[in-house]
Scaffold this motif. Structure first.
Motif, PDB file in Angstrom:
ATOM      1  N   LEU A  41      12.281   6.371   3.420  1.00 60.14           N
ATOM      2  CA  LEU A  41      12.348   5.338   4.488  1.00 60.14           C
ATOM      3  C   LEU A  41      11.565   5.068   5.954  1.00 60.14           C
ATOM      4  O   LEU A  41      11.604   4.462   6.788  1.00 60.14           O
ATOM      5  CB  LEU A  41      14.219   6.369   5.369  1.00 60.14           C
ATOM      6  N   VAL A  42      10.557   6.739   5.833  1.00 56.71           N
ATOM      7  CA  VAL A  42       9.657   7.088   7.047  1.00 56.71           C
ATOM      8  C   VAL A  42       8.599   6.274   6.724  1.00 56.71           C
ATOM      9  O   VAL A  42       8.606   5.065   7.533  1.00 56.71           O
ATOM     10  CB  VAL A  42       8.748   8.387   7.155  1.00 56.71           C
ATOM     11  N   ARG A  43       8.294   5.222   5.165  1.00 58.58           N
ATOM     12  CA  ARG A  43       7.004   4.420   5.041  1.00 58.58           C
ATOM     13  C   ARG A  43       7.427   3.364   5.427  1.00 58.58           C
ATOM     14  O   ARG A  43       6.643   1.955   6.397  1.00 58.58           O
ATOM     15  CB  ARG A  43       7.170   4.493   3.524  1.00 58.58           C
ATOM     16  N   PHE A  44       8.884   3.261   5.348  1.00 55.51           N
ATOM     17  CA  PHE A  44       9.763   1.710   5.949  1.00 55.51           C
ATOM     18  C   PHE A  44       9.055   1.517   7.613  1.00 55.51           C
ATOM     19  O   PHE A  44       8.608  -0.011   7.908  1.00 55.51           O
ATOM     20  CB  PHE A  44      11.021   1.423   5.403  1.00 55.51           C
ATOM     21  N   ILE A  45       9.903   2.729   8.061  1.00 57.67           N
ATOM     22  CA  ILE A  45      10.328   2.313   9.472  1.00 57.67           C
ATOM     23  C   ILE A  45       8.579   2.167  10.085  1.00 57.67           C
ATOM     24  O   ILE A  45       8.029   1.388  11.068  1.00 57.67           O
ATOM     25  CB  ILE A  45      10.187   3.199  10.345  1.00 57.67           C
ATOM     26  N   LEU A  93       0.306  -1.218  -0.277  1.00 55.95           N
ATOM     27  CA  LEU A  93      -0.457   0.295   0.243  1.00 55.95           C
ATOM     28  C   LEU A  93       1.101   1.164   0.199  1.00 55.95           C
ATOM     29  O   LEU A  93       0.723   2.357  -0.472  1.00 55.95           O
ATOM     30  CB  LEU A  93      -1.033  -0.549   1.740  1.00 55.95           C
ATOM     31  N   ILE A  94       2.056   1.403   1.003  1.00 51.42           N
ATOM     32  CA  ILE A  94       3.007   2.325   0.986  1.00 51.42           C
ATOM     33  C   ILE A  94       4.222   2.383  -0.134  1.00 51.42           C
ATOM     34  O   ILE A  94       4.970   3.198   0.726  1.00 51.42           O
ATOM     35  CB  ILE A  94       2.926   2.775   2.300  1.00 51.42           C
ATOM     36  N   GLY A  95       4.407   1.149  -0.038  1.00 49.16           N
ATOM     37  CA  GLY A  95       6.055   1.367  -0.909  1.00 49.16           C
ATOM     38  C   GLY A  95       6.856   1.684  -1.426  1.00 49.16           C
ATOM     39  O   GLY A  95       5.682   2.038  -2.258  1.00 49.16           O
ATOM     40  N   THR A  96       7.613   1.371  -2.445  1.00 47.46           N
ATOM     41  CA  THR A  96       7.864   1.899  -4.099  1.00 47.46           C
ATOM     42  C   THR A  96       7.339   1.167  -5.098  1.00 47.46           C
ATOM     43  O   THR A  96       6.172  -0.219  -4.207  1.00 47.46           O
ATOM     44  CB  THR A  96       9.137   0.592  -3.882  1.00 47.46           C
ATOM     45  N   TRP A  97       7.743   1.861  -6.381  1.00 50.67           N
ATOM     46  CA  TRP A  97       6.151   1.838  -7.087  1.00 50.67           C
ATOM     47  C   TRP A  97       6.341  -0.197  -7.237  1.00 50.67           C
ATOM     48  O   TRP A  97       4.939  -0.476  -7.571  1.00 50.67           O
ATOM     49  CB  TRP A  97       7.024   2.132  -7.666  1.00 50.67           C
ATOM     50  N   THR A  98       7.213  -0.820  -7.360  1.00 50.67           N
ATOM     51  CA  THR A  98       7.092  -2.230  -7.765  1.00 50.67           C
ATOM     52  C   THR A  98       6.209  -3.305  -6.767  1.00 50.67           C
ATOM     53  O   THR A  98       5.976  -4.078  -7.396  1.00 50.67           O
ATOM     54  CB  THR A  98       8.486  -2.850  -8.078  1.00 50.67           C
TER      55      THR A  98
END
Length: 224
Positions: A203-207, A60-65
């Protein structure tokens, strides 16, 4: 163009890490269940749950692929892709191909079902159970345990198809997919000319995604 700029990021490191951890965990979960090491099985199961939660959130919030919306849109080109595939005219896809999208959704669906039913499952003697089994009746726990066992066979079949498809792409269609899941990168020349989506990891989305997974695992481990 330098060597570094000629290779572009297709899969971010978190997607690759989750993928390979799942590859390791599935056989470990099978082995611990078969041998009766249920403490280890529960621990590995909670770890898998965390990975699945992260992957769903990252979709939902990660990288495009990694995101699900572009994947769903790509399903609309499935018929055209299959037609080109039969003629071996398909080009490299930035991210998942339409067929790969179906595989991803099937595997994630099976993994989600597996970890969800495991949380509530109860063995035939009522001695071993998932951390949330106290919330359901014994009969419901046994029913979910049956689904848990059947679904693993389904999951194993899907994994077999996934491996066969990768082998076909690698050795028959000569499209090098496996290497990109290790390095994360492919040659820019593999793709059509033009601007590709921004695939950088935020990084913020990953965290945020990782924190949600960790909190859920800790809460379930404490509950159990």
């Amino acid at each position: 163009m330098t060597a570094d700029s000629s290779r572009i990021l297709v899969w971010d490191w978190s997607v690759r890490l989750v993928h390979w951890l799942m590859v390791v965990l599935v056989p470990l979960l099978w082995w611990t269940a078969e041998e009766g090491y249920m403490d280890w099985h529960r621990g590995f199961g909670l770890t898998m749950l965390g990975l699945v939660l992260f992957r769903l959130t990252w979709g939902l919030i990660g990288t495009w692929t990694a995101r699900f919306v572009p994947m769903v849109r790509r399903i609309g080109t499935l018929t055209l892709y299959v037609r080109k595939l039969r003629k071996r005219e398909q080009g490299a896809t930035f991210g998942h191909s339409p067929l790969a999208v179906l595989s991803v959704f099937a595997l994630l669906g099976a993994l989600t079902t597996q970890v969800a039913t495991g949380l509530f499952s109860v063995d035939v003697d009522g001695l071993e159970s998932g951390p949330l089994a106290v919330l359901v009746s014994f009969e419901t726990g046994r029913w979910l345990a049956d689904i848990h066992e059947f679904n693993f066979n389904l999951l194993a079949g899907l994994i077999g198809l996934h491996i066969a498809a990768i082998a076909a792409y690698q050795f028959v269609l000569k499209e090098k997919l496996a290497g990109a899941m290790v390095t994360g990168r492919r040659s820019r020349t593999d793709f059509d000319a033009g601007k590709l989506p921004d695939n950088r990891l935020r990084l913020v989305r990953f965290i945020a995604a990782a924190s949600l997974s960790v909190v859920c695992i800790v809460a379930l481990a404490s509950f159990g």
